[in-house]
Design a protein around this motif. Structure first.
Motif, short mmCIF file in Angstrom:
data_model
loop_
_atom_site.label_atom_id
_atom_site.label_comp_id
_atom_site.label_asym_id
_atom_site.label_seq_id
_atom_site.Cartn_x
_atom_site.Cartn_y
_atom_site.Cartn_z
N ARG A 792 0.83 -1.21 0.00
CA ARG A 792 0.00 0.00 0.00
C ARG A 792 0.86 1.26 0.00
O ARG A 792 0.67 2.17 -0.80
CB ARG A 792 -0.93 0.00 1.23
CG ARG A 792 -1.82 1.24 1.31
CD ARG A 792 -2.73 1.22 2.53
NE ARG A 792 -2.00 1.46 3.77
CZ ARG A 792 -1.78 0.56 4.69
NH1 ARG A 792 -2.21 -0.67 4.54
NH2 ARG A 792 -1.10 0.86 5.79
N ARG A 793 1.85 1.30 0.91
CA ARG A 793 2.66 2.51 1.02
C ARG A 793 3.53 2.70 -0.23
O ARG A 793 3.70 3.82 -0.73
CB ARG A 793 3.52 2.44 2.28
CG ARG A 793 2.73 2.65 3.57
CD ARG A 793 3.65 2.78 4.76
NE ARG A 793 4.26 1.50 5.12
CZ ARG A 793 3.70 0.64 5.99
NH1 ARG A 793 2.56 0.93 6.55
NH2 ARG A 793 4.29 -0.50 6.29
N THR A 794 4.08 1.59 -0.76
CA THR A 794 4.94 1.70 -1.95
C THR A 794 4.15 2.21 -3.14
O THR A 794 4.58 3.15 -3.85
CB THR A 794 5.55 0.32 -2.28
OG1 THR A 794 6.32 -0.12 -1.17
CG2 THR A 794 6.45 0.42 -3.51
N LEU A 795 2.99 1.62 -3.38
CA LEU A 795 2.20 2.01 -4.55
C LEU A 795 1.67 3.44 -4.42
O LEU A 795 1.68 4.21 -5.38
CB LEU A 795 1.03 1.03 -4.74
CG LEU A 795 1.44 -0.39 -5.16
CD1 LEU A 795 0.22 -1.29 -5.23
CD2 LEU A 795 2.17 -0.37 -6.51
N ARG A 796 1.21 3.82 -3.22
CA ARG A 796 0.66 5.17 -3.07
C ARG A 796 1.75 6.23 -3.23
O ARG A 796 1.50 7.30 -3.78
CB ARG A 796 -0.03 5.30 -1.71
CG ARG A 796 -1.34 4.51 -1.65
CD ARG A 796 -2.08 4.70 -0.35
NE ARG A 796 -3.29 3.90 -0.31
CZ ARG A 796 -4.12 3.83 0.74
NH1 ARG A 796 -3.86 4.55 1.83
NH2 ARG A 796 -5.20 3.08 0.68
N GLU A 797 2.95 5.93 -2.74
CA GLU A 797 4.05 6.87 -2.93
C GLU A 797 4.37 7.03 -4.41
O GLU A 797 4.59 8.14 -4.91
CB GLU A 797 5.28 6.38 -2.15
CG GLU A 797 6.49 7.28 -2.25
CD GLU A 797 6.25 8.61 -1.57
OE1 GLU A 797 5.36 8.69 -0.72
OE2 GLU A 797 6.92 9.59 -1.93
N TYR A 798 4.39 5.88 -5.12
CA TYR A 798 4.67 5.93 -6.56
C TYR A 798 3.56 6.70 -7.31
O TYR A 798 3.84 7.54 -8.17
CB TYR A 798 4.76 4.50 -7.09
CG TYR A 798 4.68 4.38 -8.60
CD1 TYR A 798 5.73 4.80 -9.43
CD2 TYR A 798 3.53 3.86 -9.20
CE1 TYR A 798 5.63 4.70 -10.81
CE2 TYR A 798 3.43 3.76 -10.58
CZ TYR A 798 4.49 4.18 -11.38
OH TYR A 798 4.38 4.09 -12.74
#
Length: 827
Positions: A792-798
């Motif tokens: 979740r955090r990786t994709l939202r940051e991207y």
């Protein structure tokens, strides 16, 4: 002006209200059920009638203004309001930190207060209401600006109470570092698992957590072969959880980052708590104002439900077409259960002339005498509590006390019979009542010897007449009917009864006494004729003459009512014929209007065609495309404006109104479907239709914000055509796209990456995002699951840094919550 309070302060409360006898608590509970927050409900439940005319007028005026707002289609969301006193007291303590959920709850109150302030003092293009009473009451709130506080609080706390990554730059940095550390630990443990699984040492191929430490499960018999620290075992003892040596330092670093995260979270909560404490006065004031405003909102909704009217306070008593509110609500509820059309109680009209303050109601049992008393008493309490009353018109004196002796007053606890209990109650009322009192006495003089009861009833009625108190008495006693006829200031009234069907009509006839009709009813029900004859022989000549006179009088009144009904029937027939002629005229006018509209539409189509042909003749293709796009947009705008003006003109012509008349409104949008873009009148902004609730209500969204919109709030509708990837690519300019299969032109708007590593998921989402953007999709949905939150955090940051993305939001809990992400794409 006194500062508002969370609960009402009732000035000059009534000395006596007979609340239980008149069912005031039940009515108040029903109105409280029309509120949306605990704060509004508590305000209603604390409401009491009073004798302060200025306060009553103020309350009635504010309710009338809220009712006018509802009639105009206005609304306000009171959900989330509660008593913030305790939390605000804590927030004012230096260095205190509220829980994140407490700050979240207070933020809801702040949001509501700020929204109400904007409604009272709207921007130039906002909706304005004519409500001087509400505006003056809410004016102290204009001295405060909650916008800076909202900037501090908004977007930092998730719905579950956790802090958002962007709550502060430091928290964002720490969590990014934690994500990297999670990945490093995961990679290290994966390597260890792979090595151990080859030798059969691991129980299963997974990574778990024990006490903030990432560990791997190892079969008990192999625990000495795995270098590391054991962090417990399974309940069966067959598995131990080992932290390999190579990940100890990495886990130590993660624990350190977790401590930093908690410290930063505490610092943020202290800062947010401090900001709330600094604005506690404004928040508390806003909560107090909204508590009363919601009470007026509930009273206004109640008044609309029962078609109530605002009472007037005069020196006379006049209720026209009044209904008992609880009786009408019960009849409606019964009709819903039985699946039939609801009916209303027969309206009650009580008009006492200026010289009369006492009313004697007589007539048969079940005719509605007691209901008449309760209706008068309850409507008086409602009026003096600032609640509109269910009547066509209500003119009431301002009572300082209301006394009611209704029903069976037998008291087992005090060892009193019904008669004794009535006498004790009557003694108290006779000593306390004044000329400003309303006295309601049911079946006065009953439950004892008829002759003694009649003498006592006349004496009591005479006492209240001398007191000049407002008094309404129900009775079967002939002596009271004669008393009313012989005393100025006293008026007889009769409840109706159909002698043919032996059923009550529930009508109240003023000016004549009612016949008890006991012998007539007994005869029609089949009691032996000789018994009826013997009973009539026992009656005195005077009593028989009075009974015969009353029967004759009521027969004449019934005949007059039948003749009046015939005249009303003829009048209705004339009205229907007039309406039929008007409808035929409107149908003809509508047909001609459609013909004219079709001709004008054809002219516009011809003009648009000629314009397109002219554009085609331009040699410069780029210029021609630009002119074509501009002309298409301009033609669409002109067509819409023309359609609205055409419809306004037709309505104005039909209603003989000018442009500024409210009747001359443009057409109501039709054919609204999911995906259309609509312009909301209340906000002056465009929103997208997500769901059609019914023909008059829609669920719309503006970016991450979702709301409900009524069709009356929709000014314009722009249908959005489904665009294929091929068409979207061509529209984006200068791109040539070839495809071998038309089925591939369409694509889904959702991708599922559960089970992928962060890098794999990012690669798949990147490809999917490009295809969705090329296809012209307005939004996409990514399902990544909850887990440890790494995906979740990786994709939202991207996604937040992607050039095709405008907004990244988390859906509601019932639509995936933290396990999914919704993305709005640039168009």
């Amino acid at each position: 002006m006194n500062s508002p309070e969370l609960l009402p302060i009732i000035p000059s409360p009534l000395r006596e209200a007979s609340a239980a006898a008149l069912e005031w608590p039940r009515l108040r509970e029903y109105i409280a059920g029309r509120t949306f927050s605990p704060l509004g409900r508590a305000w209603i439940l604390a409401l009491e009638p009073c004798a302060d005319l200025a306060w009553i007028d103020q309350q009635q005026q504010r309710t009338a203004e809220l009712r006018a707002m509802l009639t105009r289609g206005g609304s306000f969301d009171f959900r989330g309001l509660f008593d913030p006193t305790t939390l605000l007291d804590k927030a004012r303590i230096e260095g205190a930190a509220l829980e994140s959920t407490e700050i979240r709850d207070l933020l809801a109150v702040v949001e509501r207060v700020a929204a109400w302030r904007n409604l009272i003092d709207p921007p130039p293009n906002g909706t304005r209401y004519e409500w001087p009473g509400i505006a003056a009451f809410s004016a102290p709130l204009l001295a405060y600006d909650l916008a800076p506080l909202l900037r501090v609080l908004r977007g930092k706390i998730e719905p579950d109470g956790s802090l958002n990554d962007d709550a502060s730059p430091e928290l964002n940095r720490i969590r990014r570092a934690m994500e990297r550390q999670y990945r490093a630990i995961e990679a290290s443990l994966r390597r260890s698992l792979q090595t151990l699984s080859e030798g059969g040492s691991t129980q299963e191929d997974l990574i778990t957590i024990r006490g903030d430490r990432f560990v791997i499960p190892v079969k008990s018999e192999f625990k000495r072969k795995v270098p590391g620290v054991v962090h417990g075992s399974s309940s069966s003892g067959q598995t131990v959880f080992v932290e390999p040596l190579e990940t100890i330092e990495q886990n130590n670093e993660l624990v350190r980052l977790l401590d930093e995260e908690q410290s930063e979270i505490h610092r943020i909560l202290v800062a947010m708590t401090h900001a709330l404490g600094q604005n506690s006065a404004a928040i508390h004031l806003g909560a107090c104002i909204l508590a009363e405003v919601e009470s007026h909102h509930a009273r206004a909704r109640f008044a609309e439900t029962l078609n109530c009217s605002r009472p007037n306070f005069t020196q006379e008593l006049a209720l026209t077409a009044a209904r008992h509110p609880l009786l009408e609500l019960r009849m409606r509820a019964d009709a819903v259960v039985e699946g039939i059309e609801p009916t209303a109680p027969v309206p009650l009209t009580i008009i006492l002339p200026a010289e009369a303050k006492q009313l004697i109601i007589s007539g048969p049992n079940t005719g509605g005498k007691t209901v008449s008393l309760k209706t008068l008493g309850l409507l008086a309490l409602m009026a003096q509590a600032g609640i509109p009353v269910p009547a066509e018109e209500a003119n009431l004196p301002l009572f300082k006390s209301i006394y009611a002796d209704i029903g069976d007053a037998q008291s087992i606890e005090r060892n009193l019979s019904s008669f004794s209990a009535h006498v004790v109650n009557l003694d108290r009322i006779s000593r306390e009542a004044t000329s400003d009192s309303l006295v309601l006495l049911d079946e006065l003089g009953s439950a004892t010897d008829p002759e003694e009861g009649a003498a006592l009833a006349v004496a009591i009625a005479t006492h209240f007449l001398k007191l000049n108190a407002w008094c309404c008495i129900t009775t079967h006693l002939t002596s009271l009917k004669v008393y009313a006829a012989n005393h100025p200031g006293v008026l007889n009234a009769a409840v109706g009864f159909d002698q043919q069907t032996l059923t009550p009509t529930y009508e109240l006839r003023l000016g004549v006494p009612g016949a008890s009709a006991g012998l007539n009813i007994a005869a029609r029900l089949g009691l032996a004729p000789e018994i009826i004859t013997a009973a009539r022989a026992q009656m005195t000549t005077q009593t028989a003459d009075i009974g015969a006179f009353l029967d004759q009088l009521h027969n004449q009144l019934t005949a007059a009512a039948a003749e009046r009904e015939t005249l009303q029937l003829r009048e209705r027939e004339l009205s229907r014929e007039k309406a039929r002629v008007e409808v035929e005229g409107r149908v003809e006018q509508k047909t001609r209007t459609k013909e004219l509209e079709a001709k004008l539409s054809s002219l516009l189509e011809d003009f648009a065609y000629q314009l397109r042909e002219t554009v085609k003749a331009i040699d410069d293709k780029a210029l021609a495309q630009k002119i074509a796009r501009d002309s298409d947009r301009r033609m669409a705008t002109l067509r819409r404006e023309f359609s609205e003006q055409f419809n306004s003109t037709v309505v104005a012509h039909t209603t003989r109104a000018d442009k500024n008349d409210p009747a001359a409104q443009p057409h109501i949008p039709k054919g609204i479907k999911v995906g259309d873009l609509v312009k909301l009148k209340s906000l002056g902004r465009q929103a997208r239709v997500d769901r059609v609730i019914d023909t008059k209500n829609f669920e719309v969204s503006m970016g991450p914000m979702k709301m409900r919109a009524a069709i009356d709030d929709i000014a314009e509708v722009e249908s959005v055509k489904v665009v294929t990837p091929l068409e979207a690519a061509r529209k984006r300019g200068g791109i040539t796209v070839a495809t071998a299969n038309n089925d591939t032109d369409y694509m889904t708007s959702e991708i599922n990456v559960i089970g992928r590593t962060a890098d794999e998921a990012q690669t798949e989402v990147e490809r999917f995002l490009d295809r969705a953007f090329l296809a012209g999709l307005p939004r996409i949905r990514i399902v990544h699951g909850t887990g440890m939150g790494i995906l979740r955090r990786t994709l939202r940051e991207y996604l937040r840094n992607h050039p095709h993305v405008t907004t990244v939001t988390e859906p509601p809990q019932n639509q995936g919550g933290q396990g999914a992400t919704e993305v709005e794409l640039r168009q």
